[in-house]
Scaffold this active site. Structure first.
Site, PDB file in Angstrom:
ATOM      1  N   GLU A  42       0.823  -1.221   0.000  1.00  0.00           N
ATOM      2  CA  GLU A  42       0.000   0.000   0.000  1.00  0.00           C
ATOM      3  C   GLU A  42       0.851   1.263   0.000  1.00  0.00           C
ATOM      4  O   GLU A  42       1.888   1.324   0.654  1.00  0.00           O
ATOM      5  CB  GLU A  42      -0.895  -0.003   1.245  1.00  0.00           C
ATOM      6  CG  GLU A  42      -1.712   1.265   1.421  1.00  0.00           C
ATOM      7  CD  GLU A  42      -2.353   1.365   2.800  1.00  0.00           C
ATOM      8  OE1 GLU A  42      -3.226   2.233   2.968  1.00  0.00           O
ATOM      9  OE2 GLU A  42      -1.968   0.594   3.701  1.00  0.00           O
ATOM     10  N   LYS A  64      -9.583   3.365  -2.959  1.00  0.00           N
ATOM     11  CA  LYS A  64     -10.091   2.853  -1.687  1.00  0.00           C
ATOM     12  C   LYS A  64     -11.461   3.447  -1.369  1.00  0.00           C
ATOM     13  O   LYS A  64     -11.677   4.654  -1.484  1.00  0.00           O
ATOM     14  CB  LYS A  64      -9.095   3.164  -0.569  1.00  0.00           C
ATOM     15  CG  LYS A  64      -9.408   2.479   0.758  1.00  0.00           C
ATOM     16  CD  LYS A  64      -8.292   2.733   1.767  1.00  0.00           C
ATOM     17  CE  LYS A  64      -8.555   2.004   3.078  1.00  0.00           C
ATOM     18  NZ  LYS A  64      -7.491   2.250   4.071  1.00  0.00           N
ATOM     19  N   CYS A 112      -5.532  -1.965   2.828  1.00  0.00           N
ATOM     20  CA  CYS A 112      -5.389  -1.877   4.279  1.00  0.00           C
ATOM     21  C   CYS A 112      -6.587  -2.509   4.981  1.00  0.00           C
ATOM     22  O   CYS A 112      -6.932  -3.652   4.720  1.00  0.00           O
ATOM     23  CB  CYS A 112      -5.196  -0.419   4.693  1.00  0.00           C
ATOM     24  SG  CYS A 112      -4.704  -0.198   6.422  1.00  0.00           S
TER      25      CYS A 112
END
Length: 534
Positions: free
Chosen positions: A289, A354, A409
């Site tokens: 990430e 995201k 994440c």
């Protein structure tokens, strides 16, 4: 032993709250990396006895429920402080700016999360019945409160009690049927049942609930042993993955002055011979990430270096912040925490942005952001205004790979949110950066929760983490290969084939609703019968 139960039931005042806090703290030992299932027994059994003691609290009709809620708050506060203390490590990465806020993370967040436990205990107390029926009431109350914790205020289902069953390979297979929240109901019911052994009114009552709990636990293990095949999962043809784990400390990772050194490290690691020294050229390289302290898509020199790394037909999949072009009247565009796909020519083929951002880590609500900036403070991420969430979840298309459900994440901790609407993916991809939390229980807990998503969905998991744990997980939750926490290296592996859709994937929400509805009906019917007998 019966005296112990009597003392817990009769305890009052600060001793009751301290007992509840201690019981909750012990329960955290059932979570990764410890995984001590009996610890949840030692946590929930006293909770049952303490709730028994609220029956005659105060003259008011509602006094027992207020006592139960306060009891649940102290229990939850102990559970979350003991299970989430490692969050404090993030405040020490840039201690000069954030150390002052450490108590708010280590104590403040657990104090807020404990209100969900308070609700769960109060709801349980509302349905409380003698003997084994109160075990069902507690399982019902805590399952409802945990579901709420996972959904309200953007949700935070971290260290759900269901993870007590979600770590053992055989026991975790039930997640393919009922998911995490179904495991919550089972975990609470099984681990709280021994409380009846010391408080049952008859010998039969004392043994029935613990006996059923033991039989249920053995049944779950037997189902898991049956479900997990003896042979390794088949693999996707012509796919050779290389996962790169750079193990960069957080304070160095996002310092723009280190950009050249960081890129050299990535390129050198990705071109290394690997652990066996004879690995075939990878078709896909995966980086973790937010890998860069700069905007990769606006840096032609870095894209050219990546192109030189990649062989013919190979692809890089990497986390990377990206920015849209600013709209008229805007100084800068919107920033997104993204996964980008890059081919051997250095061309960005696609991206996933995201959806589920971390509150106060990746964004701050607008009204609070203004106050924070007025006070001369800032959020953790060095992004003006924080990241923007994507509007909806979508599959990521990557040449040479089956359809991908991408997660960044902590998106991987949310059951039921992995797969977007539409065609089913054949792979879960999770890129993350747990360097914020060092070598604490946090990265282990994150890994275990991501692993359970593979079992729930019947999909393989490819996980690239900056400091670890990077791994390949098959659809049954078996670890094909991994790089441990705090290690630099690459992981060369094939990609397991996805299994057929699980019962949870097709009917997960319905099965949980049906289970809770049946439980509520049984409790209400039993309560009416008890009242009629009086």
């Amino acid at each position: 032993m019966m005296r112990l139960a009597d003392r817990a039931i009769l305890v009052r005042g600060w001793r009751r709250w301290l007992t509840a806090f201690a019981a909750g703290a012990v329960g955290a030992l059932a979570m990764p990396p410890f995984g001590i299932l009996p610890a949840l027994v030692l946590s929930l059994v006293p909770a049952v006895w303490l709730l028994d003691g609220t029956v005659k609290d105060g003259p008011s009709r509602w006094a027992p429920f207020r006592s139960a809620a306060l009891l649940g708050w102290f229990w939850g506060f102990g559970y979350f402080v003991a299970g989430l203390w490692w969050l404090g490590a993030a405040f020490l990465v840039e201690a000069d700016q954030f150390a002052w806020a450490m108590p708010f993370g280590v104590l403040g967040l657990p104090a807020l999360l404990a209100f969900f436990s308070a609700f769960g205990f109060a709801l349980s107390r509302l349905l409380w019945l003698p003997d084994a029926w109160r075990i069902l009431a507690l399982a019902f109350g805590l399952t409802v409160s945990e579901w709420l914790r996972g959904h309200l205020f953007t949700g935070f289902p971290w260290n759900n009690p269901g993870m007590a069953l979600g770590q053992n390979l055989w026991l975790m297979q039930s997640a393919s049927l009922v998911g995490l929240y179904g495991l919550t109901f089972l975990s609470v019911a099984i681990c709280a049942a021994p409380a009846v052994r010391l408080t049952g009114r008859t010998m039969r009552a004392r043994w029935t609930a613990p006996g059923l709990a033991a039989a249920l636990l053995l049944g779950l293990a037997a189902f898991g042993a049956w479900r997990v095949p003896s042979e390794a999962s088949a693999t996707v043809e012509n796919v050779r993955l290389r996962i790169m784990q750079p193990n960069l400390p957080q304070d160095a990772k996002f310092n723009p002055r280190n950009r050249d050194a960081i890129m050299r490290r990535y390129l050198t690691l990705s071109a290394s011979p690997g652990r066996d020294g004879n690995a075939a050229a990878p078709t896909h390289i995966v980086w973790p990430e937010s890998a860069f302290p700069f905007l990769l898509h606006r840096d032609p020199a870095s894209l050219a270096q990546i192109a030189a790394l990649l062989g013919p037909g190979s692809t890089l999949i990497t986390g990377a912040a990206r920015m849209d072009d600013p709209l008229p009247g805007e100084a800068v565009g919107k920033f997104y925490n993204a996964i980008q796909v890059i081919d051997e020519k250095g061309t960005i083929l696609g991206a996933y942005d995201k959806v589920h951002l971390v509150p106060f880590g990746e964004y701050v609500p607008k009204f609070l952001d203004t106050l924070i900036r007025a006070a001369g403070l800032r959020q953790f991420v060095h992004i003006p205004g924080g990241f923007e969430p994507s509007e909806k979840r979508a599959m990521l298309s990557i040449p040479g790979l089956p359809p991908v459900a991408a997660t960044i994440c902590y998106e991987a901790i949310f059951p039921g949110e992995i797969v977007a609407e539409g065609p089913r993916p054949n792979l879960i991809l999770n890129v993350t950066n747990d360097a914020w939390f060092g070598r604490t229980p946090g990265p282990y807990q994150h890994f275990a929760q991501a692993r359970l998503r593979a079992v729930e969905e019947g999909l393989p998991l490819v996980r690239a983490a900056n400091t670890g744990i990077s791994a390949i997980i098959d659809p049954f939750g078996r670890i094909v290969d991994k790089l441990p926490l705090g290690v630099e290296g690459v992981l060369d592996t094939s990609l397991p084939v996805a299994e057929a859709p699980t019962l949870y994937e097709n009917w997960g929400r319905f099965s949980l609703t049906a289970t809770l509805a049946i439980c509520l009906i049984l409790l209400m019917a039993r309560r009416r019968r008890q009242i009629s007998l009086k």
